[in-house]
Design a protein around this motif. Structure first.
Motif, mmCIF file in Angstrom:
data_model
loop_
_atom_site.group_PDB
_atom_site.id
_atom_site.type_symbol
_atom_site.label_atom_id
_atom_site.label_comp_id
_atom_site.label_asym_id
_atom_site.label_seq_id
_atom_site.Cartn_x
_atom_site.Cartn_y
_atom_site.Cartn_z
ATOM 1 N N ARG A 135 -3.278 -2.904 -64.688
ATOM 2 C CA ARG A 135 -3.799 -1.944 -65.479
ATOM 3 C C ARG A 135 -5.412 -1.873 -65.805
ATOM 4 N NH1 ARG A 135 0.246 -1.674 -71.108
ATOM 5 N NH2 ARG A 135 2.132 -1.323 -69.783
ATOM 6 N N GLN A 136 -5.725 -1.839 -64.487
ATOM 7 C CA GLN A 136 -7.231 -1.876 -64.136
ATOM 8 C C GLN A 136 -7.475 -1.344 -62.682
ATOM 9 O OE1 GLN A 136 -8.855 -6.246 -63.226
ATOM 10 N NE2 GLN A 136 -7.290 -6.526 -64.782
ATOM 11 N N TYR B 185 -1.354 -10.452 -69.703
ATOM 12 C CA TYR B 185 0.105 -9.771 -69.722
ATOM 13 C C TYR B 185 -0.193 -8.238 -69.838
ATOM 14 C CZ TYR B 185 4.506 -8.913 -71.867
ATOM 15 O OH TYR B 185 6.023 -8.359 -72.129
ATOM 16 N N HIS B 186 0.530 -7.489 -69.336
ATOM 17 C CA HIS B 186 0.357 -6.027 -69.288
ATOM 18 C C HIS B 186 -1.207 -5.803 -69.301
ATOM 19 C CE1 HIS B 186 4.333 -4.432 -69.784
ATOM 20 N NE2 HIS B 186 4.770 -5.231 -70.778
ATOM 21 N N GLY B 187 -1.681 -6.516 -68.458
ATOM 22 C CA GLY B 187 -3.230 -6.339 -67.938
ATOM 23 C C GLY B 187 -4.251 -6.854 -69.096
ATOM 24 N N LYS B 188 -3.810 -7.278 -70.146
ATOM 25 C CA LYS B 188 -4.568 -8.000 -71.190
ATOM 26 C C LYS B 188 -5.009 -9.494 -70.672
ATOM 27 C CE LYS B 188 -4.182 -4.903 -74.707
ATOM 28 N NZ LYS B 188 -3.733 -4.649 -76.252
ATOM 29 N N LEU B 189 -6.037 -9.993 -70.708
ATOM 30 C CA LEU B 189 -6.405 -11.430 -70.428
ATOM 31 C C LEU B 189 -5.958 -12.285 -71.697
ATOM 32 C CD1 LEU B 189 -7.604 -13.530 -68.616
ATOM 33 C CD2 LEU B 189 -9.836 -13.150 -69.768
ATOM 34 N N LYS B 190 -5.164 -13.181 -71.647
ATOM 35 C CA LYS B 190 -4.445 -13.942 -72.579
ATOM 36 C C LYS B 190 -4.924 -15.441 -72.659
ATOM 37 C CE LYS B 190 -1.634 -10.989 -74.438
ATOM 38 N NZ LYS B 190 -1.630 -10.342 -76.001
ATOM 39 N N GLY B 191 -5.617 -15.651 -71.427
ATOM 40 C CA GLY B 191 -6.078 -17.088 -71.395
ATOM 41 C C GLY B 191 -6.646 -17.482 -69.973
ATOM 42 N N SER B 192 -7.730 -18.259 -70.043
ATOM 43 C CA SER B 192 -8.320 -18.618 -68.742
ATOM 44 C C SER B 192 -8.563 -20.151 -68.693
ATOM 45 C CB SER B 192 -9.891 -17.893 -68.737
ATOM 46 O OG SER B 192 -10.522 -18.399 -67.570
ATOM 47 N N PHE B 193 -8.195 -20.623 -67.704
ATOM 48 C CA PHE B 193 -8.059 -22.339 -67.797
ATOM 49 C C PHE B 193 -8.654 -22.891 -66.508
ATOM 50 C CE2 PHE B 193 -4.261 -20.175 -69.737
ATOM 51 C CZ PHE B 193 -4.089 -20.800 -70.739
#
Length: 537
Positions: free
Chosen positions: A255-256, A83-91
């Protein structure tokens, strides 16, 4: 260009996309040579569908082409949520369906590759596709369908017993039959790009923002990705867009830093969610996008079309070959329309959440959704249920008139897909599985329990005399190595079980006893089979 066969023919298939090609391939399994046409000049290398689900892979296995499909693609290992470039979860999703199917993963294998492997299957059976051929008129008469075709050189009139509309969202078959295509169009427009980047990967990546989304899907080729996203507002009314036009908005979402070394395909498109109010009129049927279209969430569209063809083909073949009563054809719409309706509802909800804007929507995407996913993804039962839904192995026809459940068993019911269970063949001393037992066309009878050899011989003789070539027979006696199957079907010591599996690997009958008259009742009065008594021949 080869001339179109002369009338009459058994089946005309309009549309040589995945659904139409699967329909043709399935009919060929039963010895029926269809005429398949398509208005395109030929197969294309550009297509939007990307994921092949486990249920479709099981069908490819039954066709004998699974090795080609697996070699040409790769399983997705998982997905990352940003969300907005930030990792919130990896599944992780690799082998999420372990033990439930031979193919417990989502297979990345583009639509054009699906079309190519099916075209190769058709070619091996001497079944051509008549490209550049348009349906210009369609009428139904008494017991026949009359179609007028044009291939750019001349007009043809063709009479067939049945006609299948597999000709996509703008179906001419649906239009000629005056079938309503109810639904709506999503407000946003979207872009798709197949690109080569400086890095590769095996995880799908979803980037959400308050303004929409971008998704990166790893392709089978090294460092190759498919990028899908919504067009920013300022580009909605611009024509002839190229990938450079969407890069600023894409960089804002990620954002990267990233580098696109090559763009192999770029296109923009709209999305619709619509469903035909009828899947059948008389001797004309709709399958695939001609019957239903929806958002691409979950990679369900192409797979659902393949399942439509798989469901209809054995019924149509059975009627044409004289194995089934014509009334069985009513079950196609009865079984597949609820599946399509549910798919439209669920994908619509998910897509609206992805595209939603506002304070509440932002809070859900930024906090609530990642929190819930991270919490519940750790639960194995939840992962298995999600996999069953996405993979389509969980689709059931329990409410169908073609099923009969005469059992105390609750884990599986008539109408469910036959569970994937490994079998040790005591005679051949090798491992196989229940799905492999159902590899031949027609129904499959499986009996379990302590039965006398003489009774088994009588069953085999009865099948040969009445259902030769339409009912295959296997017996699984009690054994230590196969006890897990007895446990799965809740078979206690000295008990028996009858299972009759439909040609599409869904269970038609479960009975807690083995009784020939009850089998006969199911086959003739429920499934609509027509016995062909060959005694004395």
């Amino acid at each position: 260009m080869a001339p179109i066969p002369q009338s009459p023919v058994k089946v005309i298939i309009v549309g040589a996309g995945p659904s139409g090609l699967m329909m043709a391939a399935q009919l060929l399994r039963y010895g029926i040579q269809p005429v398949i046409i398509d208005k395109r000049q030929g197969p294309t290398q550009y297509s939007k569908a990307l994921a092949v689900q486990s249920r479709s892979l099981e069908i490819y296995r039954q066709l004998g082409i699974i090795d080609t499909v697996l070699a040409g693609g790769k399983p997705a290992q998982g997905f990352n949520f940003h969300y907005h470039g930030k990792l919130k979860g990896s599944f992780a999703i690799a082998n999420a369906g372990e033990g439930q199917t031979p193919y417990p993963f989502i297979h990345i294998y583009e639509q054009h590759k699906n079309e190519r492997v099916l075209l190769d299957y058709l070619t091996s059976k001497s079944c051509p596709v008549y490209w550049n051929t348009t349906l210009t008129s369609l009428q139904q008469g008494t017991g026949v369908v009359s179609a007028k075709l044009n291939n750019g050189e001349q007009d043809y009139s063709l009479v067939a017993d049945y006609l299948i509309g597999a000709d996509g969202a703008h179906s001419a078959v649906r239009r000629w039959q005056h079938i309503h295509f109810d639904g709506d169009t999503y407000d946003s427009r979207f872009y798709l790009a197949d690109v080569v980047m400086d890095t590769g990967g095996d995880y799908m990546n979803m980037y959400l923002t308050a303004q929409g989304f971008a998704a990166f899907f790893p392709m089978p080729e090294a460092n190759t990705w498919r990028i899908v996203g919504n067009l920013p507002s300022k580009l909605l009314n611009k024509d002839n867009l190229i990938i450079d036009d969407v890069l600023p908005a894409l960089r804002e979402k990620l954002r990267q830093q990233f580098t696109i070394k090559e763009c192999r395909w770029f296109t923009t498109y709209g999305l619709h969610h619509r469903m035909a109010d009828k899947f059948r009129i008389g001797r004309c049927f709709l399958i695939g996008d001609a019957a239903h279209i929806h958002s691409p969430v979950g990679g369900q569209g192409m797979n659902t079309g393949l399942q439509d063809a798989y469901n209809l083909a054995w019924k149509l073949a059975g009627v044409i070959k004289g194995h089934l009563k014509p009334d069985v054809l009513h079950s196609y719409a009865a079984e597949r329309m609820p599946v399509a309706a549910n798919l439209l509802k669920t994908t619509d909800r998910a897509f609206n959440l992805i595209m939603a804007r506002g304070i509440v929507a932002g809070w859900i995407k930024r906090l609530a959704l990642p929190f819930l996913m991270n919490r519940i993804w750790k639960k194995e039962k939840f992962r298995h249920e999600v996999f069953k839904t996405i993979s389509q192995i969980g689709i059931s026809y329990q409410n169908s008139d073609l099923n009969l459940h005469l059992s105390q068993l609750k884990a599986f019911k008539a109408g469910d897909r036959l569970p994937y269970l490994k079998v040790f063949d005591e005679k051949k001393l090798q491992e196989t599985d229940l799905h492999a037992w159902c590899s031949k066309p027609g129904f499959t009878l499986i009996t379990m329990g302590p039965l006398q050899e003489l009774y088994l011989f009588s069953l085999a003789k009865w099948i040969t005399q009445n259902y030769n070539g339409w009912l295959n027979f296997f017996h699984l006696p009690p054994s230590v190595k196969n006890q897990h199957i007895y446990d799965a079907f809740d078979i206690k010591e000295h008990q028996n079980k009858t299972i009759i599996v439909r040609p599409d690997m869904h269970i038609g009958l479960i009975n807690d006893i083995v009784d020939l008259e009850m089998m006969k009742n199911y086959l003739e009065n429920v499934a609509g089979c027509i016995p062909h008594n060959t005694e004395g021949i």
